[in-house]
Scaffold this motif. Sequence first.
Motif, PDB file in Angstrom:
ATOM      1  N   LEU A   3       3.414   1.571 -12.141  1.00  0.00           N
ATOM      2  CA  LEU A   3       3.335   2.938 -12.649  1.00  0.00           C
ATOM      3  C   LEU A   3       2.635   3.006 -14.004  1.00  0.00           C
ATOM      4  CD1 LEU A   3       3.991   5.915 -12.342  1.00  0.00           C
ATOM      5  CD2 LEU A   3       6.233   5.449 -13.339  1.00  0.00           C
ATOM      6  N   GLU A   4       3.018   2.151 -14.914  1.00  0.00           N
ATOM      7  CA  GLU A   4       2.455   2.190 -16.262  1.00  0.00           C
ATOM      8  C   GLU A   4       0.940   1.938 -16.257  1.00  0.00           C
ATOM      9  OE1 GLU A   4       2.882  -0.290 -20.403  1.00  0.00           O
ATOM     10  OE2 GLU A   4       4.675  -0.062 -19.167  1.00  0.00           O
ATOM     11  N   THR A   5       0.503   0.944 -15.520  1.00  0.00           N
ATOM     12  CA  THR A   5      -0.918   0.607 -15.470  1.00  0.00           C
ATOM     13  C   THR A   5      -1.728   1.709 -14.799  1.00  0.00           C
ATOM     14  OG1 THR A   5      -0.326  -1.736 -15.374  1.00  0.00           O
ATOM     15  CG2 THR A   5      -2.581  -1.162 -14.759  1.00  0.00           C
ATOM     16  N   LEU A   6      -1.203   2.241 -13.688  1.00  0.00           N
ATOM     17  CA  LEU A   6      -1.891   3.331 -13.006  1.00  0.00           C
ATOM     18  C   LEU A   6      -2.000   4.570 -13.892  1.00  0.00           C
ATOM     19  CD1 LEU A   6      -0.520   3.253  -9.352  1.00  0.00           C
ATOM     20  CD2 LEU A   6      -2.900   3.079 -10.051  1.00  0.00           C
TER      21      LEU A   6
ATOM     22  N   CYS B 296       0.838  -1.205   0.000  1.00  0.00           N
ATOM     23  CA  CYS B 296       0.000   0.000   0.000  1.00  0.00           C
ATOM     24  C   CYS B 296       0.870   1.253   0.000  1.00  0.00           C
ATOM     25  CB  CYS B 296      -0.921   0.010   1.216  1.00  0.00           C
ATOM     26  SG  CYS B 296      -2.074  -1.384   1.274  1.00  0.00           S
ATOM     27  N   ASP B 297       1.949   1.224   0.773  1.00  0.00           N
ATOM     28  CA  ASP B 297       2.873   2.363   0.809  1.00  0.00           C
ATOM     29  C   ASP B 297       3.485   2.609  -0.566  1.00  0.00           C
ATOM     30  OD1 ASP B 297       2.335   2.568   3.526  1.00  0.00           O
ATOM     31  OD2 ASP B 297       4.181   1.543   4.134  1.00  0.00           O
ATOM     32  N   ASP B 298       3.857   1.536  -1.244  1.00  0.00           N
ATOM     33  CA  ASP B 298       4.437   1.661  -2.586  1.00  0.00           C
ATOM     34  C   ASP B 298       3.413   2.225  -3.578  1.00  0.00           C
ATOM     35  OD1 ASP B 298       6.770   0.570  -1.553  1.00  0.00           O
ATOM     36  OD2 ASP B 298       6.428  -1.421  -2.421  1.00  0.00           O
ATOM     37  N   ALA B 299       2.186   1.721  -3.516  1.00  0.00           N
ATOM     38  CA  ALA B 299       1.129   2.199  -4.411  1.00  0.00           C
ATOM     39  C   ALA B 299       0.814   3.666  -4.128  1.00  0.00           C
ATOM     40  CB  ALA B 299      -0.122   1.344  -4.251  1.00  0.00           C
ATOM     41  N   TYR B 300       0.806   4.048  -2.857  1.00  0.00           N
ATOM     42  CA  TYR B 300       0.559   5.441  -2.487  1.00  0.00           C
ATOM     43  C   TYR B 300       1.642   6.349  -3.081  1.00  0.00           C
ATOM     44  CZ  TYR B 300      -0.239   9.587   0.354  1.00  0.00           C
ATOM     45  OH  TYR B 300      -0.474  10.879   0.765  1.00  0.00           O
ATOM     46  N   ALA B 301       2.892   5.919  -3.010  1.00  0.00           N
ATOM     47  CA  ALA B 301       3.991   6.703  -3.575  1.00  0.00           C
ATOM     48  C   ALA B 301       3.799   6.883  -5.090  1.00  0.00           C
ATOM     49  CB  ALA B 301       5.322   6.032  -3.271  1.00  0.00           C
ATOM     50  N   LEU B 302       3.376   5.842  -5.775  1.00  0.00           N
ATOM     51  CA  LEU B 302       3.115   5.950  -7.213  1.00  0.00           C
ATOM     52  C   LEU B 302       1.986   6.942  -7.492  1.00  0.00           C
ATOM     53  CD1 LEU B 302       3.269   2.203  -8.341  1.00  0.00           C
ATOM     54  CD2 LEU B 302       4.987   3.982  -8.741  1.00  0.00           C
ATOM     55  N   LEU B 303       0.932   6.868  -6.708  1.00  0.00           N
ATOM     56  CA  LEU B 303      -0.197   7.774  -6.893  1.00  0.00           C
ATOM     57  C   LEU B 303       0.213   9.226  -6.641  1.00  0.00           C
ATOM     58  CD1 LEU B 303      -2.956   5.584  -5.260  1.00  0.00           C
ATOM     59  CD2 LEU B 303      -2.946   6.366  -7.642  1.00  0.00           C
ATOM     60  N   MET B 304       1.034   9.448  -5.624  1.00  0.00           N
ATOM     61  CA  MET B 304       1.496  10.808  -5.330  1.00  0.00           C
ATOM     62  C   MET B 304       2.384  11.338  -6.461  1.00  0.00           C
ATOM     63  SD  MET B 304       0.205  12.056  -2.558  1.00  0.00           S
ATOM     64  CE  MET B 304      -1.264  11.435  -3.319  1.00  0.00           C
ATOM     65  N   MET B 305       3.174  10.468  -7.039  1.00  0.00           N
ATOM     66  CA  MET B 305       4.014  10.868  -8.168  1.00  0.00           C
ATOM     67  C   MET B 305       3.130  11.257  -9.364  1.00  0.00           C
ATOM     68  SD  MET B 305       7.251   8.859  -9.842  1.00  0.00           S
ATOM     69  CE  MET B 305       6.314   7.416 -10.201  1.00  0.00           C
TER      70      MET B 305
ATOM     71  N   LYS C  26       0.102  12.292  -9.243  1.00  0.00           N
ATOM     72  CA  LYS C  26      -0.701  13.465  -8.899  1.00  0.00           C
ATOM     73  C   LYS C  26      -0.003  14.761  -9.322  1.00  0.00           C
ATOM     74  CE  LYS C  26      -3.746  14.799  -5.128  1.00  0.00           C
ATOM     75  NZ  LYS C  26      -4.646  15.400  -6.062  1.00  0.00           N
ATOM     76  N   ARG C  27       1.303  14.730  -9.463  1.00  0.00           N
ATOM     77  CA  ARG C  27       2.047  15.909  -9.924  1.00  0.00           C
ATOM     78  C   ARG C  27       1.757  16.215 -11.391  1.00  0.00           C
ATOM     79  NH1 ARG C  27       8.067  14.752  -7.882  1.00  0.00           N
ATOM     80  NH2 ARG C  27       7.393  12.623  -8.203  1.00  0.00           N
ATOM     81  N   TYR C  28       1.332  15.214 -12.144  1.00  0.00           N
ATOM     82  CA  TYR C  28       1.130  15.371 -13.588  1.00  0.00           C
ATOM     83  C   TYR C  28      -0.335  15.342 -14.017  1.00  0.00           C
ATOM     84  CZ  TYR C  28       6.078  14.334 -13.409  1.00  0.00           C
ATOM     85  OH  TYR C  28       7.408  14.370 -13.094  1.00  0.00           O
TER      86      TYR C  28
END
Length: 80
Positions: free
Chosen positions: A69-72, A15-24, A26-28
Motif C-alpha cells: 500500500l505505501e509504495t503504491l 494479483c488479486d491482492d494488488a488489485y484490491a490495493l489499487l481499488m482502495m 482509486k477512492r482517493y
Amino acid sequence: MLQVQFYTKNNCSLCDDAYALLMMLKRYYDFELVELDIYTNDEWLEEYQLLIPAVRMNDTFLTCEEMDLETLEHAIKNNV
C-alpha cells in the motif's frame, strides 16, 4: 488523467491482492486503471512472467516485490 497499467493474469492471488490495493487507492486518487493480462501478449508474457503483479505509470515501474500500500500510494501521488 494518470493511467496505471496493471500487468496481471488469472488465478493469481498476489494479483488479486494488488488489485484490491489499487481499488482502495482509486477512492482517493484520480487515475485510470488498465488491466493487462500477460497471456494475451507474447512480449508481456516474456517480460513480466516472473514479475507480476506489476504496475507501470509514466516512468515508474513496480513489481510484485514492491507491491504494498505505501509504495503504491507514493508512486501514484508522485505521478498524478
